[in-house]
Design an enzyme around this catalytic site. Structure first.
Site, short mmCIF file in Angstrom:
data_model
loop_
_atom_site.label_atom_id
_atom_site.label_comp_id
_atom_site.label_asym_id
_atom_site.label_seq_id
_atom_site.Cartn_x
_atom_site.Cartn_y
_atom_site.Cartn_z
CD GLU A 63 -3.17 -0.81 2.12
OE1 GLU A 63 -3.16 0.23 2.81
OE2 GLU A 63 -4.08 -1.64 2.18
CD GLU A 104 -4.05 -5.54 3.82
OE1 GLU A 104 -4.88 -4.70 4.23
OE2 GLU A 104 -2.82 -5.39 3.87
#
Ligand code: GCO
Length: 506
Positions: A224, A409
């Site tokens: 991320e 995720e």
């Protein structure tokens, strides 16, 4: 539904930054005007949800393709604890969480789930649930306490034991090299704003390829980068707590450069025979128009650039999206930062892309984000729209190389309460079910989706939120460190056993 063309009318002079996640919590929209960070009121307008999908006629059971990997995800600082064990150095998250006022209740990851000492029993649990793939991260400061230089052998040995323990249980390790816990010693030298840190990252990565490459088939480079840009360097709500958009994009470039250099080191060591795989984990959000007003489509396109193309294009196409670069103007790094040859490095072919999916975004021409279109969770930046996962997977399939995709995720925090030795979490079951339906539909439509890792195996240290949000399918009593599988864990175990979804939920 996602707007891909360049806007007819540029949303010039301003650009909203990628505040997609935790920032929505504050129900404000931060807009950069000429490099100045302004805070404008949240629009709060209600819009019709006019971008629902045609309801698909799915016949249960939904059986996933052979080889599809059922997984669970964690990260080092969020679960390991043992902050000073066996020579571990400090990371920026140690510094940040120990700074008063930065986390809810002053929580730190000093102990977290004490996974460092309990990984064997945690993996027994993982095995009992039938989980086939485990995504975890390696703490850089355990390997190089000072970020570079002297190797800390006990730290390396820990991860070798951890990986062996997974393999003994028939669980495939997927190792993330960087899940935000930068060694503090490197932050002291400028952190990701320092080009040299990208090189140190590649050195650290190659040390792990050498030490664990015989055991670990699947690797993720950086997790991320967008959250690091927005939370770490613009809002400052994450480590290193900086509030400066110009510095954010320098850090972004070096994060991506680090990704590319690590991928090159991986290729040099292993070639590309398919036995070992590498790629980044990106949090991606489809962007939808709030209305049909003039200018909304252009705002959607630009926001899609800020949220998605800014990260995907350099990796898959070897270029930064020109509309975003133009819109950022002076906030975008100069040629002294983005040097000749950098984009070729960042563009080094990858084997898989990790997709973290939590929310879509809805924008007005303003541009402003519109919240409240979809249901949320305890994390009020999260918006539950499973079809957004379908849209992202199909968009990747359409616009980017036909790379293998893994959901790395996806999950939700609810106010779980412990009763009768378990936790009843029906909302989480519905959440997971609905996202798996979206994943199934994407596979049917041609997406090369190879696996699903829910977030998260365990309740854990949720960054600035501390221990106030429980994201796990396993409840952790933080006082005793006892683990109790929630009902969602039992449900997921059954999904894995059936290799799919037996029936609708909710
Ligand atoms: C992230 C991180 C995870 C979070 C999870 C829930 O996406 O922010 O990768 O570490 O805990 O996403 O917010």
């Amino acid at each position: 539904m996602m707007e891909d063309q360049l806007p007819q009318q540029r949303a010039d002079e301003y650009v909203s930054l990628g505040m997609s996640r935790r920032e929505l919590l504050r129900q404000t929209l931060l807009v950069v005007v000429g490099g100045t960070l302004l805070e404008t009121a949240f629009s709060g307008c209600s819009v019709a949800n006019n971008h629902t999908h045609p309801s698909s006629s799915l016949a249960y059971p939904l059986v996933f393709p052979t080889g599809f990997l059922w997984g669970a995800s964690t990260s080092a600082y969020q679960i390991e604890g043992a902050a000073h064990a066996d020579g571990r150095g400090a990371s920026i998250w140690d510094t940040f969480s120990h700074t008063p006022g930065k986390t809810v209740d002053g929580a730190t990851g000093d102990v977290a789930d004490d996974h460092y000492h309990r990984y064997e029993s945690d993996f027994n649990l993982l095995h009992a649930l039938g989980v086939k793939s485990y995504r975890f991260s390696i703490a850089w400061p355990r390997i190089f306490p000072d970020g570079a230089g002297a190797l800390n052998q006990p730290g390396l040995d820990f991860y070798r034991r951890l990986v062996e323990s997974l393999l003994q249980r028939g669980i495939r390790p997927m190792a993330t090299l960087f899940h935000w816990d930068l060694p503090q010693a490197l932050q002291d030298q400028g952190g990701w704003e320092n080009r040299d840190v990208a090189k140190r990252f590649a050195d650290y990565a190659d040390t792990l390829f050498q030490a664990l490459g015989d055991l670990v088939p699947a690797w993720l480079t950086v997790n991320e980068p967008k959250t690091i840009v927005t939370q770490g360097y613009i809002s400052g709500t994450h480590a290193p707590g900086i509030q400066n958009p110009a510095r954010a994009y320098v850090a972004l470039h070096h994060l991506l450069l680090g990704h590319g250099l690590a991928t090159q080191a991986f290729r040099a060591r292993f070639g590309r025979d398919g036995s070992r795989l590498i790629g980044p984990a990106l949090n991606l959000s489809p962007v939808y128009p709030a209305d049909h007003a003039e200018g909304t489509a252009a705002a959607v396109t630009l926001q899609d650039g800020i949220e998605n193309r800014l990260y995907l294009d350099p990796i898959f196409k070897g270029s930064y999206p020109t509309d975003v670069v133009e819109a950022l103007g002076d906030t975008w790094p100069s040629a002294a930062v983005i040097q000749d040859g950098d984009l070729a490095i960042i563009h080094t072919p990858i084997d898989h892309l990790g997709v973290n999916y939590y929310n879509p975004l809805v924008v007005t021409a303003g541009p402003q984000f519109v919240n409240g279109v979809y249901p949320t969770t305890q994390a009020s930046w999260e918006q539950i729209y499973p079809n957004g996962l379908y849209d992202i997977l199909m968009r990747l399939t359409r616009d980017y190389d036909r790379v293998n995709l893994y959901i790395t995720e996806n999950g939700a925090p609810y106010p779980d309460t412990f009763a009768s030795q378990t936790v009843d979490d029906p909302q989480r079951i519905v959440y997971l079910h609905d996202h798996l339906v979206a994943a199934y539909r994407a596979i049917q439509a041609g997406a090369q989706l190879r696996g699903y890792h829910l977030w998260s195996l365990l309740d854990n240290f949720e960054w600035a939120e501390g221990y106030s949000q429980r994201w796990g399918i396993v409840y952790v009593d933080f006082a005793t460190q006892q683990r109790y599988p929630k009902q969602s864990a039992h449900w997921y175990s059954e999904v894995i056993r059936q290799h799919g979804l037996a029936q609708p939920q909710g």
